[in-house]
Design a protein around this motif. Sequence first.
Motif, PDB file in Angstrom:
ATOM      1  N   LEU A   1       0.709  -1.335   0.101  1.00  0.00           N
ATOM      2  CA  LEU A   1      -0.136  -0.134   0.132  1.00  0.00           C
ATOM      3  C   LEU A   1       0.861   1.318  -0.045  1.00  0.00           C
ATOM      4  O   LEU A   1       0.400   2.325  -0.732  1.00  0.00           O
ATOM      5  CB  LEU A   1      -0.961   0.067   1.270  1.00  0.00           C
ATOM      6  N   LEU A   2       1.929   1.194   0.625  1.00  0.00           N
ATOM      7  CA  LEU A   2       3.071   2.514   0.688  1.00  0.00           C
ATOM      8  C   LEU A   2       3.369   2.510  -0.819  1.00  0.00           C
ATOM      9  O   LEU A   2       3.479   3.851  -1.344  1.00  0.00           O
ATOM     10  CB  LEU A   2       4.191   2.040   1.529  1.00  0.00           C
ATOM     11  N   VAL A   3       3.642   1.339  -1.434  1.00  0.00           N
ATOM     12  CA  VAL A   3       4.023   1.850  -3.006  1.00  0.00           C
ATOM     13  C   VAL A   3       2.730   2.453  -3.821  1.00  0.00           C
ATOM     14  O   VAL A   3       3.010   3.394  -4.595  1.00  0.00           O
ATOM     15  CB  VAL A   3       4.200   0.205  -3.459  1.00  0.00           C
ATOM     16  N   GLU A   4       1.570   1.947  -3.566  1.00  0.00           N
ATOM     17  CA  GLU A   4       0.356   2.832  -4.002  1.00  0.00           C
ATOM     18  C   GLU A   4       0.329   4.073  -3.657  1.00  0.00           C
ATOM     19  O   GLU A   4       0.068   5.022  -4.572  1.00  0.00           O
ATOM     20  CB  GLU A   4      -0.981   2.071  -3.383  1.00  0.00           C
ATOM     21  N   ALA A   5       0.579   4.475  -2.519  1.00  0.00           N
ATOM     22  CA  ALA A   5       0.650   5.937  -2.118  1.00  0.00           C
ATOM     23  C   ALA A   5       1.794   6.628  -2.684  1.00  0.00           C
ATOM     24  O   ALA A   5       1.444   7.708  -3.401  1.00  0.00           O
ATOM     25  CB  ALA A   5       1.140   5.824  -0.449  1.00  0.00           C
TER      26      ALA A   5
ATOM     27  N   MET B   1      -1.440   6.260   3.996  1.00  0.00           N
ATOM     28  CA  MET B   1      -2.641   5.481   3.801  1.00  0.00           C
ATOM     29  C   MET B   1      -2.696   5.333   2.278  1.00  0.00           C
ATOM     30  O   MET B   1      -2.260   6.047   1.282  1.00  0.00           O
ATOM     31  CB  MET B   1      -3.738   6.136   4.330  1.00  0.00           C
ATOM     32  N   ALA B   2      -3.520   4.195   1.994  1.00  0.00           N
ATOM     33  CA  ALA B   2      -3.839   4.127   0.518  1.00  0.00           C
ATOM     34  C   ALA B   2      -5.074   2.815   0.332  1.00  0.00           C
ATOM     35  O   ALA B   2      -5.145   1.986   1.465  1.00  0.00           O
ATOM     36  CB  ALA B   2      -2.630   3.401  -0.225  1.00  0.00           C
TER      37      ALA B   2
ATOM     38  N   GLY C   1      -7.297  -1.641   1.640  1.00  0.00           N
ATOM     39  CA  GLY C   1      -6.803  -0.680   1.832  1.00  0.00           C
ATOM     40  C   GLY C   1      -6.354  -0.365   3.476  1.00  0.00           C
ATOM     41  O   GLY C   1      -6.635  -1.364   4.403  1.00  0.00           O
ATOM     42  N   ALA C   2      -5.506   0.598   3.766  1.00  0.00           N
ATOM     43  CA  ALA C   2      -5.128   0.675   5.286  1.00  0.00           C
ATOM     44  C   ALA C   2      -4.542   2.074   5.498  1.00  0.00           C
ATOM     45  O   ALA C   2      -4.214   2.879   4.591  1.00  0.00           O
ATOM     46  CB  ALA C   2      -4.058  -0.463   5.590  1.00  0.00           C
TER      47      ALA C   2
END
Length: 172
Positions: free
Chosen positions: A29-33, A105-106, A79-80
Amino acid sequence: MIREARAAHAVRVHLRPATSSDLDLLERLLVEAFNWTGETRVTLAEVRTDPQHAHHLRGWRRSTDLGVVAEAPSGEPVGAAWARVVPVGEAGYGYVSEDVPELGMAVLSPYRGQGVGRALLDTCVDALRGAGRRAVSLSVEDGNETARRLYESRGFVRAGRVGGSDTLLLRL
Ligand SMILES: CC(C)(COP(=O)(O)OP(=O)(O)OC[C@H]1O[C@@H](n2cnc3c(N)ncnc32)[C@H](O)[C@@H]1OP(=O)(O)O)[C@@H](O)C(=O)NCCC(=O)NCCS
């Protein structure tokens, strides 16, 4: 903190605290952000090993780390939102001070725009308040209006600027 959240438009998600087993999920999710534009600017390998990025989640979950995961009815994480106290030696985007955790978050792309992000943010902020935190900060890049609108609607205000990103602060 475990609860059901009716998303604004459609999807129903289950929110639960993030645990040490969620490291892989949070890294993805950090990659997504980082890649909110849709372009791959940061890879999973960089999030795990590049000193510029790895401090965000290295050693998750420390005693002062805190997070919330949203799961679809199938149990699939969608998500988170998470928050971490960052030592001054690791200060970067989003840093305000050593006693102000930084939030990340993402939400996975198919689940965006359905209220999941808002539910995650509100629950994470509630948890930070419950943990006695006085404020939370984050970094939002120029152009990420979806994220910026969400944060500003929750009371975050501009507290600084690093490169092409604003540091936003919410007093709790
Ligand atoms: C930013 C993000 C976490 C928001 O999560 P989300 O589940 O899509 O957001 P929600 O559906 O809960 O919407 C919350 C608010 O965001 C804004 N928003 C959501 N989708 C939007 C869109 N397509 N256009 C403009 N604003 C939008 C609105 O202010 C919305 O509030 P409203 O429903 O009252 O209008 C998500 O879009 C995401 O993961 N983006 C990529 C990663 C990222 O940018 N992370 C943050 C880095 S700082």
